[in-house]
Write a protein that holds these residues in place. Structure first.
Motif, short mmCIF file in Angstrom:
data_model
loop_
_atom_site.label_atom_id
_atom_site.label_comp_id
_atom_site.label_asym_id
_atom_site.label_seq_id
_atom_site.Cartn_x
_atom_site.Cartn_y
_atom_site.Cartn_z
N VAL A 123 0.85 -1.20 0.00
CA VAL A 123 0.00 0.00 0.00
C VAL A 123 0.88 1.25 0.00
CG1 VAL A 123 -1.80 1.28 1.24
CG2 VAL A 123 -1.85 -1.22 1.22
N PHE A 124 1.93 1.21 0.79
CA PHE A 124 2.76 2.42 0.89
C PHE A 124 3.62 2.66 -0.36
CE2 PHE A 124 1.92 4.88 4.57
CZ PHE A 124 0.96 4.08 5.17
N LYS A 125 3.87 1.62 -1.14
CA LYS A 125 4.54 1.83 -2.44
C LYS A 125 3.64 2.71 -3.30
CE LYS A 125 6.73 -2.59 -2.96
NZ LYS A 125 6.50 -3.89 -3.61
N VAL A 126 2.35 2.41 -3.27
CA VAL A 126 1.40 3.17 -4.09
C VAL A 126 1.26 4.60 -3.56
CG1 VAL A 126 -1.01 3.29 -4.83
CG2 VAL A 126 0.19 1.09 -4.85
N ILE A 127 1.24 4.72 -2.24
CA ILE A 127 1.12 6.07 -1.65
C ILE A 127 2.33 6.93 -2.06
CG2 ILE A 127 1.12 7.34 0.55
CD1 ILE A 127 -0.67 5.06 1.66
N SER A 128 3.51 6.34 -2.00
CA SER A 128 4.72 7.10 -2.41
C SER A 128 4.63 7.49 -3.89
CB SER A 128 5.98 6.26 -2.28
OG SER A 128 6.21 5.98 -0.98
N ARG A 129 4.16 6.50 -4.68
CA ARG A 129 4.06 6.77 -6.12
C ARG A 129 3.07 7.92 -6.37
NH1 ARG A 129 4.65 8.52 -9.88
NH2 ARG A 129 4.86 7.80 -12.05
N ALA A 130 2.01 7.95 -5.59
CA ALA A 130 1.01 9.00 -5.77
C ALA A 130 1.59 10.36 -5.39
CB ALA A 130 -0.23 8.69 -4.94
N ASN A 131 2.40 10.38 -4.33
CA ASN A 131 3.03 11.66 -3.96
C ASN A 131 3.96 12.15 -5.07
OD1 ASN A 131 2.02 12.66 -1.45
ND2 ASN A 131 2.99 10.93 -0.41
N LYS A 132 4.63 11.17 -5.69
CA LYS A 132 5.53 11.54 -6.79
C LYS A 132 4.72 12.07 -7.98
CE LYS A 132 8.98 9.28 -9.57
NZ LYS A 132 9.21 7.91 -10.03
N TYR A 133 3.57 11.47 -8.16
CA TYR A 133 2.66 11.85 -9.26
C TYR A 133 2.23 13.32 -9.10
CZ TYR A 133 -1.70 11.50 -12.07
OH TYR A 133 -2.73 11.67 -12.96
N ILE A 134 2.06 13.73 -7.86
CA ILE A 134 1.71 15.14 -7.63
C ILE A 134 2.85 16.02 -8.12
CG2 ILE A 134 1.21 16.93 -5.90
CD1 ILE A 134 -0.15 14.85 -4.17
N ASP A 135 4.07 15.66 -7.72
CA ASP A 135 5.21 16.49 -8.13
C ASP A 135 5.38 16.49 -9.65
OD1 ASP A 135 5.53 16.94 -5.48
OD2 ASP A 135 7.02 15.35 -5.20
N GLU A 136 5.20 15.31 -10.28
CA GLU A 136 5.36 15.23 -11.74
C GLU A 136 4.36 16.12 -12.47
OE1 GLU A 136 6.61 10.48 -11.84
OE2 GLU A 136 4.57 11.09 -12.33
N ASN A 137 3.13 16.16 -11.93
CA ASN A 137 2.07 16.90 -12.63
C ASN A 137 1.94 18.35 -12.21
OD1 ASN A 137 0.39 15.05 -14.51
ND2 ASN A 137 0.88 13.80 -12.72
N ALA A 138 2.59 18.69 -11.09
CA ALA A 138 2.57 20.05 -10.57
C ALA A 138 1.21 20.73 -10.76
CB ALA A 138 3.68 20.87 -11.25
N PRO A 139 0.20 20.30 -10.03
CA PRO A 139 -1.14 20.86 -10.21
C PRO A 139 -1.15 22.38 -10.07
CG PRO A 139 -1.22 18.97 -8.74
CD PRO A 139 0.23 19.24 -9.00
N TRP A 140 -0.28 22.93 -9.23
CA TRP A 140 -0.25 24.39 -9.03
C TRP A 140 0.14 25.11 -10.32
CZ3 TRP A 140 2.09 20.54 -6.34
CH2 TRP A 140 3.41 20.24 -6.67
N VAL A 141 0.89 24.44 -11.19
CA VAL A 141 1.22 25.06 -12.48
C VAL A 141 0.01 24.94 -13.41
CG1 VAL A 141 2.77 25.00 -14.49
CG2 VAL A 141 3.68 24.52 -12.19
N LEU A 142 -0.60 23.72 -13.43
CA LEU A 142 -1.78 23.52 -14.29
C LEU A 142 -2.89 24.51 -13.93
CD1 LEU A 142 -2.02 19.59 -14.19
CD2 LEU A 142 -1.17 21.00 -16.09
N ALA A 143 -2.98 24.81 -12.65
CA ALA A 143 -4.08 25.67 -12.18
C ALA A 143 -4.02 27.08 -12.77
CB ALA A 143 -4.08 25.73 -10.66
N LYS A 144 -2.80 27.47 -13.11
CA LYS A 144 -2.64 28.86 -13.56
C LYS A 144 -3.32 29.14 -14.89
CE LYS A 144 1.60 29.78 -11.10
NZ LYS A 144 3.00 29.45 -11.18
N ASP A 145 -3.47 28.09 -15.71
CA ASP A 145 -4.01 28.30 -17.05
C ASP A 145 -5.34 27.54 -17.19
OD1 ASP A 145 -4.61 28.22 -19.70
OD2 ASP A 145 -2.55 27.73 -20.36
N GLU A 146 -6.39 28.29 -17.38
CA GLU A 146 -7.74 27.72 -17.42
C GLU A 146 -7.85 26.55 -18.39
OE1 GLU A 146 -12.07 28.92 -16.38
OE2 GLU A 146 -10.27 30.05 -15.89
N SER A 147 -7.13 26.64 -19.53
CA SER A 147 -7.25 25.58 -20.53
C SER A 147 -6.70 24.26 -20.00
CB SER A 147 -6.50 25.98 -21.80
OG SER A 147 -5.11 26.02 -21.53
#
Ligand code: MSP
Length: 648
Positions: free
Chosen positions: A416-440
């Motif tokens: 389970v914790f392998k997946v949790i770590s992977r998910a945390n990495k997924y946040i960094d890879e996708n940088a939602p805070w950058v995506l948020a800046k552009d409505e498109s």
């Protein structure tokens, strides 16, 4: 639809002292397994309880100046006792058995008789050592330097009548069971049993005692009580109605799916237990699993080691779920593990605060910040960079299940914790805070958050057997989502427009240095002198006034034969008739020191028999602990006070 029945048990605990974190370990593991099986859809019966008979309890009760029943009632039912502890630890047992329950006692008598009648229990002679002055039987191992452990005098060979179980008759069948089936796990325990106990030759087992009385009486031979392990092992069946009508479920739940037991009691469960069941022609449990011990500094754990091992203190400081999780995440179940506060704190910080806690709070906080209460309906489809995470989540339930079926809790959690770590990495890879800046980019951002929330849902569902309250809280934050077993294999169960609920950090980070210092402080005795905690419950005045305290004068005081604790007092209580009181204070006074003293006694307690002698009241003393040692002072008053004067 139920997948079938599943019966799982823990050992029943000796209520001879308060339980420590080592005892909690097995019950938490059993609880996690029971919850996991319920999650899978089984109709589970999870039994735990207390093993309340035997010499040890009888001795402890004498020491405490109460009856054995009072003694065990207090440890089982009293504040901070066994039942309270299981409630605190969120243990979901379906049944709780006490071996002093009437139905169990009567069932044990029937079982003993059945084995006597089928010839597997026979009357024989138990040979040991006898101390004439003390009139006591001892086994070789109880002697101190070959002498009587009570009075230090020479002992002689002697015999005592006792009942024996023909364990030797079943040696071959038990060896075959151990070697050629999966009855006992882990496998290493099989070699230990066969090589250390069976191969050297299994002797018949002495299954009755006459040297003490706190046990199930053999109803066809007065003076004998049933050996405590026979009484204890059959709890697994009497709790289901075997040989009694008070309980039911035998047909549904016997044979048990698994007995979880600590390694030192594997011998009883893997040799004696199947042999007795064979004797009665009963089905054997499907499995006995012998788990390892939690050690403290590499050694045995005991409550006398203080607060570090007190489950109440640990749960209060770290939280119940964190403690449950730590126990099963940090040590492989089949082996010993070294408990330490450092390991506990670092596990909480790494896995729970950093990995799980962060994933949940970051994901929910971002969903709320960028989209408000609900994710938007418009979401991009998954792209290449989502694949790895989604695949890991989709295969997680199977990997987890594979480990859980082997009782490999640590490995299941690691998956389970392998997946949790992977998910945390997924946040960094996708940088939602950058995506948020552009409505498109918002459809992409919504998809990223959806994937994260779905990952959280599946992980939380699989963590629920270990951390039930946390899983529930996470479900709430995901809008009260489904976490049933089928849904934990399906990525995409969350509604697209999932509603999220913000909340506090699930597991705040612990400052290691500060916490270790606080724990160290807690473990120190406050001063050399420790006093009993004050009673918090009020006693009403009228009840108090019913207690009749009197001044009494000691006319005679004698040690009690066969007891290293009791003194027998003959007292002048002013009535003209001598009063006899027995008091467990021999370790603190020599009898001759007390003759002529004026003491205080409570005189209207019901008379009680101790070592066959009647005691009419109780002497009052002051007790405290000094440098860890128990101290006691009889309350002595001015000799000018006449015998019988009432104290009020
Ligand atoms: N009454 C018997 C069991 C009878 S079962 C038919 C007994 N009771 S006990 O209270 O002494 O132990 C209960 C369980 O706690 C045992 O399985 C024992 O191994 C476990 N543990 C006690 N200390 C422990 C650790 N330090 N670590 C892990 N488990 C430990 O035995």
């Amino acid at each position: 639809m139920s997948k079938g029945n599943y019966y799982i048990t823990t050992p029943i605990y000796y209520p001879s002292a308060k339980l420590h974190i080592g005892h909690t370990y097995c019950t938490v593991a059993t609880d996690a397994m029971a919850r996991y099986k319920r999650l899978q859809g089984y109709n589970v019966c999870f039994l735990t309880g207390t093993d309340e008979h035997g010499q040890k309890i009888e001795d402890k009760a004498k020491e405490a100046g109460c009856t054995p029943q009072e003694y065990v009632d207090n440890i089982v039912l009293g504040e901070g006792g066994v039942l309270d502890l299981w409630k605190l630890m969120n243990i979901s047992n379906d049944r709780f058995i006490r071996t002093t329950d009437d139905y169990h006692v009567a069932a044990i008598q029937k079982i003993f008789k059945k084995m006597y009648e089928n010839g597997d229990i026979y009357k024989g002679k138990y040979t040991g050592k006898y101390c004439k002055p003390c009139e006591s039987f001892w086994t070789e191992s109880q002697l101190v330097d070959g002498k009587c452990p009570d009075c230090g005098r020479e002992v002689q060979d002697a015999e005592e009548e006792a009942y024996f179980f023909r364990l030797s008759k079943y040696a071959d069948r038990v060896q075959d069971l151990l070697e050629n089936t999966d009855f006992l796990e882990p496998r290493s325990r099989v070699h230990e049993m066969v090589n250390n106990f069976i191969k050297p030759g299994l002797e018949d087992l002495c299954v009755s005692r006459t040297s003490f009385s706190w046990g199930v009486p053999v109803d066809f031979d007065e003076g004998h009580v049933v050996y405590v392990w026979i009484d204890a092992l059959f709890n697994y069946m009497t709790a289901l109605g075997f040989c009694n009508d008070a309980k039911e479920g035998l047909e549904d739940f016997w044979p048990a799916d698994v007995h979880f037991v600590g390694k030192e009691i594997v011998r009883f469960h893997a040799i004696i237990w199947p042999a007795m069941l064979m004797s009665l022609g009963l089905p054997l449990p499907k499995k006995v699993y012998g788990h390892g011990w939690l050690l403290l500094d590499g050694g045995k754990m005991s409550k006398s080691k203080g607060n570090v091992v007190d489950p109440y203190i640990l749960a209060q400081r770290f939280g119940v779920d964190a403690l449950r999780f730590f126990l099963l995440r940090s040590f492989p179940f089949g082996s010993d593990g070294n408990f330490s506060n450092e390991l506990l704190i670092s596990t909480i910080n790494t896995d729970l605060a950093n990995d799980l806690g962060n994933l949940v709070s970051r994901t929910v906080a971002m969903a709320q910040k960028y989209f408000g209460e609900r994710l938007p309906a418009q979401q991009q489809v998954n792209i290449e960079m989502d694949k790895e995470l989604v695949e890991m989540v989709c295969t997680l339930r199977d990997k987890y299940e594979e480990q859980m079926e082997k009782y490999a809790f640590q490995n299941a959690l690691a998956e389970v914790f392998k997946v949790i770590s992977r998910a945390n990495k997924y946040i960094d890879e996708n940088a939602p805070w950058v995506l948020a800046k552009d409505e498109s980019n918002h459809p992409r951002l919504a998809k990223v958050l959806y994937n994260l929330l779905e990952t959280v849902r599946i992980c939380a569902g699989l963590l629920s057997p270990f951390m039930p309250a946390t899983a529930e809280e996470i479900a709430k934050r995901l809008g009260g989502v489904r976490m049933d077993w089928d849904s934990l294999e399906d990525f995409g169960v969350l509604p697209v427009q999932v509603a999220t609920v913000a909340g506090d950090a699930l597991f705040p980070r612990i400052d290691m240095e500060k916490e270790l210092a606080a724990l160290e402080e807690l473990s120190k005795p406050k001063s050399d002198i420790e006093i009993e905690p004050y009673a918090t419950e009020h006693v009403d005045f009228d009840t108090f006034c019913k207690s009749d305290f009197r001044a009494v004068k000691v006319k005679d005081c004698q040690p009690v034969k066969k007891s290293d604790k009791l003194l027998q007092f003959t007292l002048d209580d002013g009535t003209g008739t001598d009063r006899q009181i027995l008091s467990g204070i021999a370790k603190f006074y020599k009898p001759e020191e007390l003759i002529g003293k004026t003491l205080v006694a409570i005189t209207n307690l019901p008379p009680r028999k101790m070592m066959g002698k009647e005691s009419c009241g109780m002497l009052i003393s002051a007790v405290h602990t000094e440098k860890g040692e128990e101290k006691l002072h009889l309350l002595m008053v001015d000799d000018a006070i006449p015998a019988g004067a009432k104290l009020c």
